[in-house]
Design a protein around this motif. Structure first.
Motif, PDB file in Angstrom:
ATOM      1  N   VAL A   2       0.858  -1.180   0.000  1.00 51.43           N
ATOM      2  CA  VAL A   2       0.000   0.000   0.000  1.00 51.43           C
ATOM      3  C   VAL A   2       0.899   1.236   0.000  1.00 51.43           C
ATOM      4  O   VAL A   2       1.840   1.324   0.795  1.00 51.43           O
ATOM      5  N   GLN A   3       0.617   2.136  -0.892  1.00 51.21           N
ATOM      6  CA  GLN A   3       1.349   3.401  -0.934  1.00 51.21           C
ATOM      7  C   GLN A   3       0.448   4.511  -0.411  1.00 51.21           C
ATOM      8  O   GLN A   3      -0.753   4.547  -0.719  1.00 51.21           O
ATOM      9  N   LEU A   4       1.033   5.395   0.361  1.00 50.20           N
ATOM     10  CA  LEU A   4       0.291   6.498   0.971  1.00 50.20           C
ATOM     11  C   LEU A   4       0.946   7.819   0.603  1.00 50.20           C
ATOM     12  O   LEU A   4       2.163   7.967   0.751  1.00 50.20           O
ATOM     13  N   VAL A   5       0.140   8.760   0.162  1.00 52.50           N
ATOM     14  CA  VAL A   5       0.640  10.087  -0.176  1.00 52.50           C
ATOM     15  C   VAL A   5      -0.146  11.116   0.624  1.00 52.50           C
ATOM     16  O   VAL A   5      -1.365  11.208   0.498  1.00 52.50           O
ATOM     17  N   GLU A   6       0.575  11.877   1.447  1.00 55.25           N
ATOM     18  CA  GLU A   6      -0.041  12.874   2.308  1.00 55.25           C
ATOM     19  C   GLU A   6       0.101  14.260   1.696  1.00 55.25           C
ATOM     20  O   GLU A   6       1.045  14.540   0.958  1.00 55.25           O
TER      21      GLU A   6
END
Length: 119
Positions: A2-6
């Motif tokens: 899972v990739q997360l971009v804030e």
């Protein structure tokens, strides 16, 4: 994976507001919860708010009544609305996703976004 971009961090005066966003991509399935943590200089990372897959929420005592966590399933995004910000809210804020795979829960983290509250 899972990739997360804030996004959404920045500099704000005390009493102001910011909204953080975290978009998840990749193998998004069996998500138990999404949440926000923060880490101030010289301090340990701490939970700010979490929202479960069923929609239940939990907040740190220090942010109750000021911060609101929400999510948009269609956009695979979790938000943190931060109001009445205080200088002690200054920290790097990290998005977190807890994913269940068989009998093991995996945690994924975003890269962090800086929130600075000036007095």
């Amino acid at each position: 994976q899972v990739q997360l971009v804030e996004s959404g961090g920045g500099l704000v005066q005390a009493g102001g507001s910011l909204r953080l966003s975290c978009q998840a991509s990749g193998s998004i399935f069996s998500i138990n919860a999404m949440g926000w943590y923060r880490q101030a200089p010289g301090k340990q990372r701490e939970l700010v708010a979490v929202i479960s897959s069923a929609g239940g929420t939990n907040y740190a005592d220090s942010v109750k009544g000021r911060f609101t966590i929400s999510n948009d399933h269609a956009k695979n995004t979790v938000y943190l609305q931060m109001n009445s910000l205080k200088p002690e809210d200054t920290a790097v804020y990290y998005c977190n996703v807890a994913q269940q795979r068989r009998n093991v829960e995996f945690a994924y983290w975003g890269q962090g976004t800086q929130v600075t509250v000036s007095s």
